[in-house]
Structures are given as C-alpha cells and as structure tokens.
Design a protein around this motif. Structure first.
Motif, PDB file in Angstrom:
ATOM      1  N   ASN A 288       0.814  -1.209   0.000  1.00 32.26           N
ATOM      2  CA  ASN A 288       0.000   0.000   0.000  1.00 32.26           C
ATOM      3  C   ASN A 288       0.855   1.269   0.000  1.00 32.26           C
ATOM      4  N   THR A 290       0.192   5.375   0.748  1.00 32.79           N
ATOM      5  CA  THR A 290      -0.816   6.254   1.354  1.00 32.79           C
ATOM      6  C   THR A 290      -1.364   7.268   0.361  1.00 32.79           C
ATOM      7  N   GLY A 354      -1.361  -4.926  -0.425  1.00 36.05           N
ATOM      8  CA  GLY A 354      -2.157  -3.705  -0.473  1.00 36.05           C
ATOM      9  C   GLY A 354      -3.483  -3.865  -1.183  1.00 36.05           C
ATOM     10  N   GLN A 356      -7.170  -4.079  -1.883  1.00 35.66           N
ATOM     11  CA  GLN A 356      -8.374  -3.650  -1.177  1.00 35.66           C
ATOM     12  C   GLN A 356      -9.602  -4.118  -1.956  1.00 35.66           C
ATOM     13  N   ARG A 360      -7.794  -5.905   3.730  1.00 35.21           N
ATOM     14  CA  ARG A 360      -7.924  -4.767   4.641  1.00 35.21           C
ATOM     15  C   ARG A 360      -8.418  -5.220   6.006  1.00 35.21           C
ATOM     16  N   ASN A 373      -6.571   4.779   1.060  1.00 35.85           N
ATOM     17  CA  ASN A 373      -5.178   4.335   1.171  1.00 35.85           C
ATOM     18  C   ASN A 373      -4.539   4.861   2.445  1.00 35.85           C
ATOM     19  N   PHE A 376      -5.389   2.545   5.407  1.00 37.57           N
ATOM     20  CA  PHE A 376      -5.295   1.109   5.126  1.00 37.57           C
ATOM     21  C   PHE A 376      -4.325   0.407   6.079  1.00 37.57           C
TER      22      PHE A 376
END
Length: 927
Positions: A288, A290, A354, A356, A360, A373, A376
C-alpha cells in the motif's frame, strides 16, 4: 435407496468372493484373456485390424466388427494407452482420438482437479461413459467457472487407470435410443481387463523440463512505475523463464488369477504428481501507498514476484479396479468394482498486501469511516495465496447374471456408483471477521450417487435374410441423489465487519455508528464492508444444504440384421420416464451398404435427449471470480430460488437432439482401413449457465446496477453478481471425421501400424432463448452473452489432425505421434469497440490461439520378453500456446490489456495445456 444400496453391497461382496466375471458384451464370452473376443487372424492380417476387431458398442448383435459397423467407432487398445508418460487417461485419449478435446485449465476451483473432456465439441455431459457396457456415474462436481465444459458435470475418466483397461471403444454417433440420456455426442465404452492369468507391473517417473514461450525471466524491479504502463513497476528482463517441475510418479500393477473356472483381475495404481507453475511475474506494486505521490515500500525490491501458481495442481491418487467372474451352470455371474481417492491442492488468485478490500483490516475503522489508502492496514503484511484442498472419494460396484433363458441371451445387472468431493480452503481468511478470522476452513462438499438396474434380452431369428435378425430389448431403472454439505460457519458467514445498509431512523443510525442519508432514509456503513467468506473458495452456506433425488425407468427395443449380403440395418427405439420432468421417446435408424467388395457407404439418423442433471437443478454456492482482473463474488443459484426467479429462471427442460450422419468406408487390401463420416447434430433447449448477471464485463453499467438492486432487495447485499441455469440455446454442431489405418509387417523389419485421423468441427448458435420474464424492463439484458457465446462456438479447436506410427523391430519398439490442434479463441471480458452490444463481434482482449503441432516420441527395449524399459517425451519440441499480450493495446484500439496478462500468461482454453515438454522413463515387468 439405502436398502437398495445395502442389498447391492451384500450381493457384490458375495459375488467377488465367488470370483464373478464382468462382460461388456451382450453375447456371452468365455472368461479368458482374449484381448479381441472372437477375433481370428486371417492371412497375416493383425488380430486388432478393423476387419477382425469385434465391437460391442452401438450394436447388440454378436460378431459385428469395426469394419462392418453402420456407425463410426474408434477402438483404442491397451498397448496404445500404455505408450505415454502422461499418466492420465484423459490426456492419453486427447492424443489418440481426433474428436476428443481435453483442455487443462488452472485457477478454476475444483475443475483444476477434476477436468472435463468433450467429444465433437459438445458439452462433457453430452457424452455417455460406460464401463463394461454399464452406465458410469458422473462426478459430484459441476464446473461453474470460465472453462470449456462450463455448467456440466462429467465422468472422471482420470479415475480409471490405463493399466486396468483392455480397450476403449469410442462411438461417434448419437445413441440415446440405445443407452438413454447423455448419449448425444456419442458413447465411450471402457472395457476392463479380464485375463485369468499373468499380469504386469509398471513404474514410471517423469517431469517437465521446459522454457516458457512468451514469459521473460525477471531480473529486477525498480521503485518506480513503468513509463509505458503506469499500473506496474519498471522491470528489467533477461531471456525466457525456465521451469523444472511437475514430478510425476506412477506405480501400478495388474494381476489376473484363475479361481476354478472363473477369474479375478485386479489393478491397483498409485500416482503422485507435484504441481507445475507457469505463472508470469507479478510486477504490480504489492504494498500500500498512502497516496499516489508517496514513496514505494522498500519491500517491493525483494518481493517474490512468482507469487501466483498457475498450472497443474498437486495431486495424489490411489485407485483400485477389480473385474471378476465365474460360470454357474448355464449362467455367468459377474462383478466389477472400483475405488478411487484423490487428494488435490490447487491455488487460487494471490491477494497482495495492499489489495483492497480483500486484505484490509476493517477492525481499525469506525463503521462510519470511509476506507482509503491513508487508513489502510493489511490483515496479512505480505499478502497471501489461498489454496483449495480437495478430497475426492469415488467408488462403484456392479453385480450381474448372464445366460440363456428360453432361448434368449439375458443380462441382469445392478450398478451403484458414488462420488464425493470435499473442499478445504487453506492459507486464507474471511476479512469480515477481521483479525479473528481463521486461516483454514472446512468449506463443505458435494456428493452424487447413482443406482442403475438393467435387464437386457436378445435372440437371433432366421427370417430368410443374409444374416440372422437380432432382436434385443430390455429395461432400465435409475435412481440418482445429489447432496451439498455446508461448510463451517466462518467459511461463508458475514462476520462483524460486514454490515448491510438498512432503512431506519437517523437516531438509530447514529446509535449504530452509521452514515445517514436523509433523502433516502438509508443508513450505510462504509467502514463495515469487508468481503464475506473464505477467500479463494467461500464455503457452501447453511442455506445451500441440499439432498435431492429423482428416478427414471426406461424400455428399449433394437433390431439388427443384414437384409442381404453387404446391406446392414439397425433400428432402435426407447421410451424413458423421469420423475422430475416426464416422458421422452427416441429412435434411431442406421444402415451400411457395401457397394463393391471393400467399399461401403453408411449413415444414420436419430433423435436423442439429455435430462437436466440434479446438479444443474439444485447446485448453489458463492465463489470469487476475477473478471477483467478484478475480484467479484458470484452466487450460483438453483432455478427454484427466490433470487433466480426474480432474475427470470424457469424449471429446466431436457435437451433434445436430432443427429444425422453419412459416411464411407474402404478396405481395398488387407491391413488397410479408411473411413470418412459427416455428422450434423441439432440440439434444442440446451442447458447453459447464464452470464454473471450484475458483474462488470457481463453487461452495461445500467444493466448491472439494475441486477444488483434485485440482489440487494433479496438479501444478497454482499454478492456482486448471480447466475443460474437456463434452457438458453438452440445450436447446430457439424463436421466430419477421416480415419485411416495401415497395419503391416516387413520381414526382418518387424510389425508396424500407421494411422492418420482428422476431425473438423463447427459449433453455431441458432437461437438465444432470452426468456427474461420479470427482467424484460431492463434494456439490453442478455442471459447468455458474447463471452459465453464465443466460448461455445470458438473455445475448442475447429480441427485436429493426429498422425502416428507404432512399430517393433526385434526387441526394440518405437511410438511416434504428432498432433495438430486448430485455431481456438479465448474470449476476453472487454466489449467490442465498434459495437459494445454485439453478441458476435470480437473484443479487444479476445485471444486468438494459433494452430500448433505437438509431437510425442517413445522408444522401448524389451529384455527376454518380460522386462521393458521405455524412455520418451511428450511435447518433444516444447511448444506453448499463444501467450496473452501485455501492456498497452494498439493505438487504433486504445486502452490497456488486462493487468492479469502479466502473471497469467496463457489461457485455460489451450487444447493441449500449457506445461511444455515432459520427459519420462518407465519400467514394465510382465509375468
């Protein structure tokens, strides 16, 4: 039903204790090790030549040979089945029978472990499989993912070891009037060995030694995006990826022993296959970020990019077959039985760190928080690869009594078969339970049982024709049962981190921590939308529990004779009644006329049917499919469910067929045989699985929104799409087969057999039966759309050519074969650019597989007639199917190819698989 099974088992155990034989023929055959019953060599012509080989499929007349059959029949001998290192009966038949197709898909749930095959481009369940002339039960598994054979439950031919088979007869003609439901494309009759002495033991080992075509070897990735495709990281490559995997051990033995005047023939086989992996490198960002401007996680540089497993699953098989018999006075008591166990482990799609919403952790969010993000948190820091572990248990037992009654040859038999398929989802999670989720789940299972009782009678009458008139008649009773066993609760249930939107008051919504919309009065929970069910394979829910049964009974009559020398006529009729949909009448007329000595014409006309299976009527589950690279939870619903009814389902009707064939045979000199046959098969009310209604790629946004609203209104808020079975198509299949064989000896150069076989086949959709019912108000909704249509018409080879040579010189033997597989089209989800609503135009992501030649070679040396050493290669030249293109589409089309093309480089529609070169060695001892 239980009492019938108990009685059958008691009779079978007693029969086996008496060493009771099994016979596929209607005519009585002595229980000896005669590979070709009734055949005798004539003037040096080999015993297995068409003019000598007696067939028992497609006719109930005695002493009918391949050469004088009124319908086309292929006979595959045990020797032909044994000259391969592939270890699977389906794979072997795929290289021998031109009209037989056996694709080998991957990441298709249970279909990875029980792969269906087809004949003449029709559905796997439109070919009837017999063992020793008796109907074989199908598997409990129904194939519901995007593979050839979607929507069908087929017989698992791979549960029948080649070492147990005396020969295989493939009837390439409709035969529902003779054998009942399913015999639309033809009949495969597997005859078990019945030798009363001697045996064979075999040990083989092989593995794939291959270089993947179109898959580059990854050297490194950089922490930046590819300037040509911003979906993936920049990468450098060197050469092509190599693989050394798929180790396959096969250990088997066949033994025949006399017991008094009878025999017992037993085959046991153990097969251990390691998985293969033909995945490409997944160069997507795995961790992930951000924001789009945030730096990449440094773990990207060291992540193992071969995170997917795409290929054959890991399997371990144990199989035993017994064929036994003993004369009792003027009768013959016979029995045959089988037990098979297969433990499989196949991979699902990899869930990266990462990804989603699949990975998550919703427990860190408030119910009203909007996932992003920036907030997450992964449940598995480095992602995870779910596995689908399967346990297959299959058994069958038959008991029969054969002999003369009042001048009639009689055969009374009872057969019971049962197939159980259980799932376990491993290395997975149910995100809706958050950190409390289990990692391994009992996901439930399927079970199918079939009890069949037959009484067959026949007698020859002298009525002044060139040959006696054979009158055969009889009856059949069949009872079937289909069960679904739910999985454990966490495998399917919605945990605390999935909460459906609801209509309520603002105060109540505030108490629950939701987000209230005043205009609609709906309280939503964006922070409680975790995916529901074990990822990879969600368990069967409690609501899916099924125990459904039906029965049928049938009567048939058949006439077979040569009216005058060289003119053969066969006529058959059948009435059958099913408890769930009623009656059906079917008939067949076939004839053969020998114009001059050695040249004949033949033809047939018949109508047939296939009853909707219990699987198609009652199967229900929810599974995750990746469409256009995105995960979508799809519910398969029984036609009687409220949601399916709301989406337009109707009670299923039987499929109805009309078959025509016309052919010619030539035997200009001894040892040479040539046949050519045209066929035309019209099928109405074909049973198919609908599109994934509501899913991207299966309709317009407006259509999907409307379908999703119906799902939500019926309590399926967590389901992204739904599908069910319908009588959805009228179709036409036509083509022709040409088969030539030449068997000869050349003095000191040994005995040789040359063959060439060609099949050309086309499938066309005459009519889509788009019975929308309550969905008629939704514009452009199609129940069986473009993707499924192309899969049906173009998902199997248009043509197939098999050239082979087998010979022996002294103690040395050789088998060489090359097969050309014609063009195949694997449909992609993207709609055609010129007309998005077209059901026939090709889309930008449809893959056109080029024709390919696959060559096999085996050499053998036999030491003192008892020990044989063999070495060989399947796919000798390491040929691969056309690979998926990656990155940007051509500028004239625009857009990008699916992201999955990077790590799933080949399609499961390839008619010869995508594993590459297989090298093997085998030792066989005969005694």
């Amino acid at each position: 039903m239980r009492r019938s099974i108990a009685t059958l088992l008691t009779l079978s155990v007693s029969a086996l204790a008496l060493a009771v034989p099994a016979y596929a023929q209607t005519a009585a055959t002595p229980p000896v090790a005669d590979p070709v019953p009734g055949a005798t060599a004539q003037d040096g012509v080999p015993d297995d030549s068409p003019e000598n080989t007696i067939v028992v499929t497609g006719t109930r007349a005695a002493n009918r040979t391949v050469a004088d059959s009124a319908v086309p029949i292929d006979v595959i001998s045990s020797e032909q089945l044994s000259t391969s290192g592939l270890g699977e009966t389906n794979k072997i038949l795929n290289t021998l029978v031109p009209s037989f197709n056996f694709p080998q898909p991957s990441i298709a749930d249970g279909t990875d472990v029980i792969r269906p095959a087809s004949l003449r481009g029709l559905a796997p369940d439109q070919t009837l499989v017999l063992v020793n002339g008796k109907r074989r039960h199908v598997t409990a598994l129904i194939n519901v993912n995007g593979t050839v054979g979607r929507g069908s439950a087929a017989v698992d031919l791979n549960s029948i070891p080649a070492l147990a088979i005396e020969r295989v007869e493939v009837l390439r003609d409709g035969a529902a009037s003779q054998y009942g439901s399913d015999a639309i494309a033809g009949v495969i009759n597997i005859q078990l060995k019945r030798a009363n002495h001697g045996g064979k033991a075999s040990v083989s080992y092989g593995k794939y030694v291959t270089t993947l075509d179109g898959v580059p070897e990854l050297s490194a990735v950089t922490l930046g995006l590819d300037p040509n495709d911003a979906r993936v990281l920049a990468a450098t490559y060197s050469g092509e990826r190599k693989a050394r995997d798929g180790d396959l051990w096969t250990i088997g033995a066949n033994l025949g022993v006399p017991i008094g005047p009878g025999f017992l023939n037993v085959t046991a086989e153990y097969r251990d296959r390691d998985n293969t992996n033909r995945a490409g490198y997944d160069i997507r960002p795995q961790y992930n970020r951000t924001s789009t401007t945030a730096p990449f996680d440094p773990r990207e540089a060291t992540f193992n990019r071969l995170s997917f497993e795409f290929g054959d699953p890991r399997t371990e098989d144990y199989t035993i077959f017994a064929n036994a018999g003993m004369p009792i006075g003027d009768f013959e008591l016979y029995s045959f039985a089988s037990y098979a166990r297969r433990d499989g482990r196949s991979a699902a799609n990899y869930r990266f760190s990462g990804q989603q919403p699949n990975n998550r952790d919703y427990s860190v969010l408030a119910p009203s928080a909007t996932p992003s993000n920036a907030n997450f948190v992964p449940l598995r820091p480095d992602g995870f690869l779910p596995f689908i572990a399967s346990e297959l248990r299959d058994y069958s037992i038959a008991v029969g009594l054969k002999g003369d009654i009042g001048g009639f040859k009689s055969d009374l038999s009872v057969v019971y078969g049962n197939n159980r398929f259980d799932y376990r989802t491993e290395n997975s999670l149910n995100a809706s339970f958050g950190p409390a989720s289990k990692s391994s789940f009992d996901s439930g299972g399927l079970q199918f049982g079939q009890l069949t009782a037959n009484l067959d009678l026949s007698q020859e009458f002298e009525v002044g024709f060139a040959k006696p008139l054979t009158l055969a008649f009889g009856g059949e009773y069949r009872d079937e049962n289909f069960k679904i066993r739910p999985g454990e609760v966490q495998s399917y249930a919605a945990g605390p981190f999935f909460v459906a939107a609801q209509t309520t008051t603002a105060a109540n919504c505030s108490t629950q921590g939701g987000v209230y919309t005043t205009a609609s009065g709906i309280c939503s929970f964006p922070g409680r939308q975790a995916p529901v069910g074990a990822q990879g394979f969600p368990g069967f829910p409690a609501s899916a529990a099924t125990d459904a049964s039906r029965h049928s009974y049938a009567g048939y009559a058949e006439l077979d004779t040569d009216i005058f020398a060289g003119f053969t006529v066969t006529a058959a009729g059948r009435y059958e009644h099913f408890s769930d949909f009623g009656d059906t009448w079917n008939g067949k007329l076939a004839a053969r006329f020998e114009v001059v000595d050695g040249f004949a014409i033949r033809g047939s006309v018949s109508n047939g049917f296939r009853a909707p299976s219990l699987h198609q009527q009652f199967f229900t589950t929810t599974s995750t499919n990746f469409i256009a690279g995105l995960p979508v939870d799809i519910s398969t619903l029984p036609v009687s469910s409220a949601v399916a009814r709301a989406l337009g389902s109707q009670p299923l009707k039987p499929e109805k067929s009309l078959n025509y064939s016309l052919g010619a045979t030539a035997n200009p000199f001894r040892g040479f045989n040539l046949t050519a046959d045209y066929y035309h098969i019209k099928i109405d009310d074909r049973i198919v699985l609908t599109e994934n209604l509501g899913a991207a790629g299966s309709g317009t946004t407006a259509v999907n929104t409307a379908v999703k609203a119906i799902l939500d209104a019926n309590g399926f808020q967590s389901v992204g799409a739904a599908r069910f079975f319908i009588n959805g198509l009228d179709t036409t299949t036509e083509g022709f087969d040409v088969v030539g064989t030449y068997r000869f000896g050349i003095g000191g150069l040994g005995n040789w057999s040359l063959s060439a076989a060609y099949n050309h086949n086309t499938n066309s959709i005459d009519r889509r039966i788009n019975a929308l019912g309550p969905l008629a108000q939704i514009p452009n909704l199609i129940l069986f759309g473009r993707v499924e249509g192309i899969r049906f018409t173009d998902g199997q080879p248009k043509d197939k050519l098999v050239l082979s040579a087998d010979g022996s010189v002294g103690d040395f033997g050789i088998s060489a074969k090359t097969t050309r597989y014609g063009k195949v089209i694997a449909p992609g989800a993207a709609a055609p650019t010129s007309n998005a609503l077209s059901l026939t135009d090709y889309g930008p992501d449809d893959l056109f597989l080029e024709p390919k030649w696959i060559s096999d070679l085996e050499v053998r040396y036999t030491f003192k007639e008892h020990a044989t050493f063999a070495f060989g290669a399947n796919n000798l030249f390491d040929v691969y199917p056309t690979a998926f293109p990656k990155g940007n589409r051509p500028a004239s089309v625009g857009g990008q190819y699916p992201i999955s093309n990077y790590y799933i480089p080949y399609t499961g529609f390839s008619p010869f698989g995508f594993n590459g070169r297989f090298l093997y060695g085998r030792f066989t001892a005969q005694f």
